[in-house]
Design a protein around this motif. Sequence first.
Motif, PDB file in Angstrom:
ATOM      1  N   ASP A  28       0.857  -1.195   0.000  1.00 33.51           N
ATOM      2  CA  ASP A  28       0.000   0.000   0.000  1.00 33.51           C
ATOM      3  C   ASP A  28       0.879   1.227   0.000  1.00 33.51           C
ATOM      4  N   PHE A  29       0.226   2.359   0.030  1.00 31.92           N
ATOM      5  CA  PHE A  29       0.966   3.610   0.209  1.00 31.92           C
ATOM      6  C   PHE A  29       0.251   4.368   1.322  1.00 31.92           C
ATOM      7  N   PRO A  30       0.604   4.033   2.597  1.00 29.39           N
ATOM      8  CA  PRO A  30      -0.104   4.685   3.712  1.00 29.39           C
ATOM      9  C   PRO A  30       0.073   6.203   3.662  1.00 29.39           C
ATOM     10  N   VAL A  31      -0.961   6.915   4.081  1.00 31.27           N
ATOM     11  CA  VAL A  31      -0.903   8.375   4.123  1.00 31.27           C
ATOM     12  C   VAL A  31      -0.786   8.815   5.570  1.00 31.27           C
ATOM     13  N   LEU A  32       0.294   9.510   5.891  1.00 31.62           N
ATOM     14  CA  LEU A  32       0.484  10.042   7.237  1.00 31.62           C
ATOM     15  C   LEU A  32       0.458  11.555   7.161  1.00 31.62           C
ATOM     16  N   SER A  33      -0.385  12.167   7.967  1.00 32.16           N
ATOM     17  CA  SER A  33      -0.496  13.620   7.927  1.00 32.16           C
ATOM     18  C   SER A  33      -0.520  14.186   9.330  1.00 32.16           C
ATOM     19  N   ALA A  34       0.163  15.304   9.495  1.00 31.71           N
ATOM     20  CA  ALA A  34       0.171  15.983  10.788  1.00 31.71           C
ATOM     21  C   ALA A  34      -0.807  17.144  10.782  1.00 31.71           C
ATOM     22  N   GLY A  35      -1.633  17.229   9.752  1.00 32.46           N
ATOM     23  CA  GLY A  35      -2.570  18.335   9.677  1.00 32.46           C
ATOM     24  C   GLY A  35      -3.398  18.248   8.415  1.00 32.46           C
TER      25      GLY A  35
ATOM     26  N   VAL B  36      -9.902  24.453  26.425  1.00 30.96           N
ATOM     27  CA  VAL B  36      -9.392  23.260  27.106  1.00 30.96           C
ATOM     28  C   VAL B  36      -8.756  22.327  26.075  1.00 30.96           C
ATOM     29  N   LEU B  37      -7.783  21.523  26.532  1.00 34.79           N
ATOM     30  CA  LEU B  37      -7.068  20.633  25.613  1.00 34.79           C
ATOM     31  C   LEU B  37      -8.027  19.707  24.865  1.00 34.79           C
ATOM     32  N   ALA B  38      -9.157  19.385  25.484  1.00 42.52           N
ATOM     33  CA  ALA B  38     -10.122  18.497  24.832  1.00 42.52           C
ATOM     34  C   ALA B  38     -10.664  19.093  23.536  1.00 42.52           C
ATOM     35  N   THR B  39     -10.517  20.400  23.331  1.00 41.42           N
ATOM     36  CA  THR B  39     -11.033  21.023  22.107  1.00 41.42           C
ATOM     37  C   THR B  39     -10.002  21.042  20.975  1.00 41.42           C
ATOM     38  N   LEU B  40      -8.779  20.585  21.244  1.00 42.32           N
ATOM     39  CA  LEU B  40      -7.769  20.550  20.173  1.00 42.32           C
ATOM     40  C   LEU B  40      -8.219  19.624  19.052  1.00 42.32           C
ATOM     41  N   ARG B  41      -7.810  19.925  17.823  1.00 38.63           N
ATOM     42  CA  ARG B  41      -8.021  19.018  16.693  1.00 38.63           C
ATOM     43  C   ARG B  41      -6.790  18.146  16.583  1.00 38.63           C
ATOM     44  N   VAL B  42      -6.981  16.856  16.800  1.00 37.29           N
ATOM     45  CA  VAL B  42      -5.826  15.962  16.886  1.00 37.29           C
ATOM     46  C   VAL B  42      -5.689  15.140  15.609  1.00 37.29           C
ATOM     47  N   TRP B  43      -4.481  15.154  15.057  1.00 37.54           N
ATOM     48  CA  TRP B  43      -4.140  14.387  13.854  1.00 37.54           C
ATOM     49  C   TRP B  43      -3.326  13.199  14.302  1.00 37.54           C
ATOM     50  N   GLN B  44      -3.795  12.026  13.902  1.00 33.01           N
ATOM     51  CA  GLN B  44      -3.237  10.878  14.570  1.00 33.01           C
ATOM     52  C   GLN B  44      -2.318   9.944  13.813  1.00 33.01           C
ATOM     53  N   ALA B  46      -0.080  10.016  12.321  1.00 35.45           N
ATOM     54  CA  ALA B  46       1.189  10.622  11.939  1.00 35.45           C
ATOM     55  C   ALA B  46       2.292   9.922  12.741  1.00 35.45           C
ATOM     56  N   PRO B  47       3.550  10.290  12.562  1.00 35.97           N
ATOM     57  CA  PRO B  47       4.590   9.732  13.430  1.00 35.97           C
ATOM     58  C   PRO B  47       4.399  10.078  14.907  1.00 35.97           C
ATOM     59  N   GLY B  48       3.402  10.860  15.218  1.00 30.11           N
ATOM     60  CA  GLY B  48       3.086  11.196  16.593  1.00 30.11           C
ATOM     61  C   GLY B  48       1.729  11.870  16.622  1.00 30.11           C
ATOM     62  N   LEU B  49       1.263  12.225  17.828  1.00 30.78           N
ATOM     63  CA  LEU B  49       0.006  12.961  17.935  1.00 30.78           C
ATOM     64  C   LEU B  49       0.284  14.438  17.743  1.00 30.78           C
ATOM     65  N   VAL B  50      -0.537  15.086  16.947  1.00 30.66           N
ATOM     66  CA  VAL B  50      -0.387  16.516  16.708  1.00 30.66           C
ATOM     67  C   VAL B  50      -1.702  17.179  17.092  1.00 30.66           C
ATOM     68  N   GLY B  51      -1.652  18.047  18.115  1.00 31.81           N
ATOM     69  CA  GLY B  51      -2.847  18.759  18.547  1.00 31.81           C
ATOM     70  C   GLY B  51      -2.822  20.176  18.003  1.00 31.81           C
ATOM     71  N   ARG B  52      -3.843  20.502  17.187  1.00 31.45           N
ATOM     72  CA  ARG B  52      -3.879  21.828  16.563  1.00 31.45           C
ATOM     73  C   ARG B  52      -4.954  22.710  17.198  1.00 31.45           C
ATOM     74  N   LEU B  61       0.443  21.280  20.486  1.00 31.63           N
ATOM     75  CA  LEU B  61       1.318  20.296  21.134  1.00 31.63           C
ATOM     76  C   LEU B  61       1.587  19.112  20.224  1.00 31.63           C
ATOM     77  N   ARG B  62       2.716  18.472  20.476  1.00 33.01           N
ATOM     78  CA  ARG B  62       3.107  17.254  19.775  1.00 33.01           C
ATOM     79  C   ARG B  62       3.449  16.212  20.828  1.00 33.01           C
ATOM     80  N   LEU B  63       3.023  14.988  20.601  1.00 36.55           N
ATOM     81  CA  LEU B  63       3.361  13.919  21.535  1.00 36.55           C
ATOM     82  C   LEU B  63       3.877  12.733  20.726  1.00 36.55           C
ATOM     83  N   VAL B  64       5.120  12.383  20.991  1.00 38.02           N
ATOM     84  CA  VAL B  64       5.767  11.278  20.275  1.00 38.02           C
ATOM     85  C   VAL B  64       6.108  10.188  21.278  1.00 38.02           C
ATOM     86  N   ARG B  65       5.625   8.980  21.002  1.00 38.66           N
ATOM     87  CA  ARG B  65       5.951   7.832  21.854  1.00 38.66           C
ATOM     88  C   ARG B  65       6.994   6.973  21.166  1.00 38.66           C
TER      89      ARG B  65
END
Lengths: 199, 86
Positions: A28-35, B36-44, B46-52, B61-65
């Motif tokens: 596949d070609f997974p899509v990763l987006s941070a926004g 409140v943080l609960a209202t952030l738009r979170v993109w998941q 991704a290589p980590g969590l991104v809260g916009r 915020l960014r959270l990388v595990r």
Amino acid sequence: MGIISRGFGGRRREPQPGLPPGQYLTHDFPVLSAGPTPRIPLDKWNFSIVTETGEKHSWNWAEFTALPAEEFTVDIHCVTKWSKFGTTWKGVALDTLFEDVESAADYTMAHSYGGYTTNVPLDDLLDGKAWVVYEFDGEPLHPEHGGPARLIVPHLYFWKSAKWVNGLQMLNDDEPGFWETGGYHMYGDPWREQRYQGD
Amino acid sequence: MMELDGNALAGDLREVFATDMTGAVFTCAGCAHTGVLATLRVWQPAPGLVGRCPHCTDVVLRLVRTPTRVFLTLTGATRLELPLEP
Ligand SMILES: [Zn+2]
């Protein structure tokens, strides 16, 4: 099913040629987006290289796509552990874009529409190692995969191949970009498993 | 007044970080919006969590595990505000 899958059942996979440590192969070609995915009309699109002295080299879409382009096939490796072999792209080699750029700086920061950034040393962009591409598999690059144009630096983890790229800023010192600030490795060599800061 | 090292923060920080943070109020570094943080738009995935920020979409915020660590990057927030237990 003609092939017995090795490593099924959680056994450690045998090393496969071309597959860096800790990676698995995907088709596949997974899509990763941070926004959100930016949508950039081609008549508004621009790519620029800005040197450490502020000198700016800039291309609009017509100028950019008139540059000599290359079609090439490379393997890509995402830090989230998938690798994909034999991806085919078309775009402009960074060597071509840097032909008239006078700079003594060793580092660059790639900037993208939408605000993403990632740092790449200049040496890793030159000598046929990197491109700004606008086609994938013979088709215009889809916005989800970074279109109209994205950076491709296949020898580093794929987060360095900035989607929606719109410029490179030359830097005298290495500075962290978006994921590098968030804990990922400054360089990101998949063969040395440089995933996180300190790896 | 005397200058102490960071160990002096232990008790106060434990109070802040050992609580459910989703009710904490952030101030966005980009647009000064508060919520409140609960209202952030979170993109998941991704290589980590991104809260916009829900107001300006800047990254708050960014959270990388990693298998052994977690990185929390708060450069997009100028402040976090938490209510104290009564
Ligand atoms: Zn904001």
